[in-house]
Design a protein around this motif. Structure first.
Motif, PDB file in Angstrom:
ATOM      1  N   VAL A  75       0.870  -1.178   0.000  1.00  0.00           N
ATOM      2  CA  VAL A  75       0.000   0.000   0.000  1.00  0.00           C
ATOM      3  C   VAL A  75       0.906   1.227   0.000  1.00  0.00           C
ATOM      4  N   MET A  76       0.748   2.097  -0.998  1.00  0.00           N
ATOM      5  CA  MET A  76       1.623   3.260  -1.145  1.00  0.00           C
ATOM      6  C   MET A  76       0.938   4.512  -0.592  1.00  0.00           C
ATOM      7  N   PRO A  77       1.348   4.979   0.586  1.00  0.00           N
ATOM      8  CA  PRO A  77       0.786   6.220   1.112  1.00  0.00           C
ATOM      9  C   PRO A  77       1.284   7.403   0.281  1.00  0.00           C
ATOM     10  N   LEU A  78       0.385   8.292  -0.086  1.00  0.00           N
ATOM     11  CA  LEU A  78       0.739   9.452  -0.895  1.00  0.00           C
ATOM     12  C   LEU A  78       0.911  10.704  -0.048  1.00  0.00           C
ATOM     13  N   CYS A  79      -0.022  10.898   0.877  1.00  0.00           N
ATOM     14  CA  CYS A  79       0.023  12.064   1.748  1.00  0.00           C
ATOM     15  C   CYS A  79      -0.850  11.787   2.961  1.00  0.00           C
ATOM     16  N   ALA A  80      -0.722  12.642   3.946  1.00  0.00           N
ATOM     17  CA  ALA A  80      -1.544  12.509   5.150  1.00  0.00           C
ATOM     18  C   ALA A  80      -1.977  13.882   5.608  1.00  0.00           C
ATOM     19  N   LEU A  81      -3.254  14.007   5.906  1.00  0.00           N
ATOM     20  CA  LEU A  81      -3.793  15.208   6.523  1.00  0.00           C
ATOM     21  C   LEU A  81      -3.667  14.994   8.025  1.00  0.00           C
ATOM     22  N   ILE A  82      -2.839  15.803   8.672  1.00  0.00           N
ATOM     23  CA  ILE A  82      -2.536  15.629  10.095  1.00  0.00           C
ATOM     24  C   ILE A  82      -3.110  16.809  10.865  1.00  0.00           C
ATOM     25  N   ASP A  97      -3.409  12.406  15.008  1.00  0.00           N
ATOM     26  CA  ASP A  97      -4.578  12.144  14.165  1.00  0.00           C
ATOM     27  C   ASP A  97      -4.195  12.383  12.711  1.00  0.00           C
ATOM     28  N   ALA A  98      -4.546  11.428  11.836  1.00  0.00           N
ATOM     29  CA  ALA A  98      -4.223  11.621  10.425  1.00  0.00           C
ATOM     30  C   ALA A  98      -5.175  10.850   9.522  1.00  0.00           C
ATOM     31  N   LEU A  99      -5.482  11.464   8.401  1.00  0.00           N
ATOM     32  CA  LEU A  99      -6.187  10.814   7.311  1.00  0.00           C
ATOM     33  C   LEU A  99      -5.130  10.533   6.250  1.00  0.00           C
ATOM     34  N   VAL A 100      -4.861   9.264   5.993  1.00  0.00           N
ATOM     35  CA  VAL A 100      -3.822   8.866   5.047  1.00  0.00           C
ATOM     36  C   VAL A 100      -4.474   8.542   3.707  1.00  0.00           C
ATOM     37  N   ILE A 101      -4.024   9.214   2.669  1.00  0.00           N
ATOM     38  CA  ILE A 101      -4.512   8.944   1.319  1.00  0.00           C
ATOM     39  C   ILE A 101      -3.475   8.046   0.658  1.00  0.00           C
ATOM     40  N   TYR A 102      -3.960   6.915   0.116  1.00  0.00           N
ATOM     41  CA  TYR A 102      -3.055   5.890  -0.386  1.00  0.00           C
ATOM     42  C   TYR A 102      -3.464   5.393  -1.771  1.00  0.00           C
ATOM     43  N   ILE A 119      -2.267   1.161  16.319  1.00  0.00           N
ATOM     44  CA  ILE A 119      -1.044   1.473  17.047  1.00  0.00           C
ATOM     45  C   ILE A 119      -1.382   2.493  18.127  1.00  0.00           C
ATOM     46  N   GLU A 120      -0.940   2.242  19.347  1.00  0.00           N
ATOM     47  CA  GLU A 120      -1.205   3.164  20.447  1.00  0.00           C
ATOM     48  C   GLU A 120      -0.664   4.551  20.121  1.00  0.00           C
ATOM     49  N   GLY A 121      -1.498   5.544  20.336  1.00  0.00           N
ATOM     50  CA  GLY A 121      -1.099   6.925  20.098  1.00  0.00           C
ATOM     51  C   GLY A 121      -1.359   7.416  18.690  1.00  0.00           C
ATOM     52  N   LEU A 122      -1.778   6.521  17.804  1.00  0.00           N
ATOM     53  CA  LEU A 122      -2.077   6.922  16.421  1.00  0.00           C
ATOM     54  C   LEU A 122      -3.562   6.714  16.152  1.00  0.00           C
ATOM     55  N   ASP A 123      -4.227   7.754  15.686  1.00  0.00           N
ATOM     56  CA  ASP A 123      -5.622   7.660  15.272  1.00  0.00           C
ATOM     57  C   ASP A 123      -5.630   7.888  13.766  1.00  0.00           C
ATOM     58  N   LEU A 124      -5.454   6.798  13.027  1.00  0.00           N
ATOM     59  CA  LEU A 124      -5.305   6.885  11.577  1.00  0.00           C
ATOM     60  C   LEU A 124      -6.563   6.422  10.865  1.00  0.00           C
ATOM     61  N   ARG A 125      -6.918   7.157   9.842  1.00  0.00           N
ATOM     62  CA  ARG A 125      -8.008   6.802   8.937  1.00  0.00           C
ATOM     63  C   ARG A 125      -7.400   6.753   7.549  1.00  0.00           C
ATOM     64  N   TYR A 126      -8.036   5.998   6.666  1.00  0.00           N
ATOM     65  CA  TYR A 126      -7.471   5.793   5.332  1.00  0.00           C
ATOM     66  C   TYR A 126      -8.539   5.992   4.267  1.00  0.00           C
ATOM     67  N   LEU A 136     -13.627  11.326  -1.650  1.00  0.00           N
ATOM     68  CA  LEU A 136     -12.300  11.814  -1.278  1.00  0.00           C
ATOM     69  C   LEU A 136     -12.377  13.258  -0.764  1.00  0.00           C
ATOM     70  N   ILE A 137     -13.102  14.098  -1.470  1.00  0.00           N
ATOM     71  CA  ILE A 137     -13.248  15.502  -1.056  1.00  0.00           C
ATOM     72  C   ILE A 137     -14.010  15.590   0.260  1.00  0.00           C
ATOM     73  N   LYS A 138     -15.119  14.866   0.360  1.00  0.00           N
ATOM     74  CA  LYS A 138     -15.941  14.916   1.569  1.00  0.00           C
ATOM     75  C   LYS A 138     -15.156  14.443   2.803  1.00  0.00           C
ATOM     76  N   MET A 139     -14.442  13.329   2.669  1.00  0.00           N
ATOM     77  CA  MET A 139     -13.674  12.821   3.806  1.00  0.00           C
ATOM     78  C   MET A 139     -12.572  13.798   4.201  1.00  0.00           C
ATOM     79  N   THR A 140     -11.884  14.357   3.225  1.00  0.00           N
ATOM     80  CA  THR A 140     -10.808  15.298   3.524  1.00  0.00           C
ATOM     81  C   THR A 140     -11.360  16.542   4.215  1.00  0.00           C
ATOM     82  N   CYS A 141     -12.460  17.064   3.697  1.00  0.00           N
ATOM     83  CA  CYS A 141     -13.079  18.243   4.320  1.00  0.00           C
ATOM     84  C   CYS A 141     -13.565  17.921   5.732  1.00  0.00           C
ATOM     85  N   PHE A 142     -14.196  16.760   5.903  1.00  0.00           N
ATOM     86  CA  PHE A 142     -14.700  16.373   7.221  1.00  0.00           C
ATOM     87  C   PHE A 142     -13.570  16.301   8.234  1.00  0.00           C
TER      88      PHE A 142
END
Length: 172
Positions: A75-82, A97-102, A119-126, A136-142
């Motif tokens: 899985v290739m992560p491209l960027c993350a909204l942190i 907290d991060a939304l990872v776009i992959y 992983i403890e301490g990481l709240d990641l969404r994909y 993609l737009i809706k999730m990023t804006c949310f």
């Protein structure tokens, strides 16, 4: 600067990094595109500017290890909204907290397995980069809105960390 992305142009001019040390607050009342949140940075910038305490460094190291682990699983992560407390000014943020776009060409089961580890301490969404553009737009804006903490009276900015952009000199 032909051939360089808009984000790349901003990085080269330093506009995307033009924030006071440790202060990533809500945009000015009438911001230009590059001064407004999310602030576009290279992944290495996070270590240079947001890892000033042991707790922050530990969260970033866990995040970097998680990104490498999902890469190893195809899985290739491209960027993350942190966002959230990690982009605040506190010495000990609650979590990262991060939304990872992959991007992934693997079977859905393999992708789900790669992204399911907690992983403890990481709240990641994909979200996949080839998702329906509206999703993609809706999730990023949310998540950008959520990370700002407006519902709690806050107004933090967020960061869009690029894991790799070949148009940027020295990109990760």
């Amino acid at each position: 600067m032909t051939g360089v992305s808009i984000a790349g142009q901003a990085m080269l001019r330093g506009e995307a990094l033009a924030v006071p040390a440790r202060m990533l607050l809500a945009p000015e009342p009438a911001p230009n595109m590059f001064a407004s949140s999310p602030h576009v940075v290279r992944f290495a910038w996070l270590f240079e500017h947001l890892a000033w305490s042991p707790g922050r460094r530990a969260l970033l190291e866990r995040f970097a290890a998680r990104i490498e682990a999902i890469r190893a699983q195809g899985v290739m992560p491209l960027c993350a909204l942190i966002g959230g407390s990690f982009v605040g000014t506190g010495e000990a943020p609650n979590d990262l907290d991060a939304l990872v776009i992959y991007r992934a060409d693997a079977a859905p089961e393999a992708i789900a397995a790669a992204l399911s580890m907690k992983i403890e301490g990481l709240d990641l969404r994909y979200v996949p980069e080839d998702a329906d553009p509206i999703l993609l737009i809706k999730m990023t804006c949310f998540f950008h809105t959520l990370y700002q903490g407006i519902d709690k009276g806050g107004g933090r900015g967020s960061i869009l960390a690029l894991f790799h952009d070949p148009t940027l000199a020295g990109a990760d």
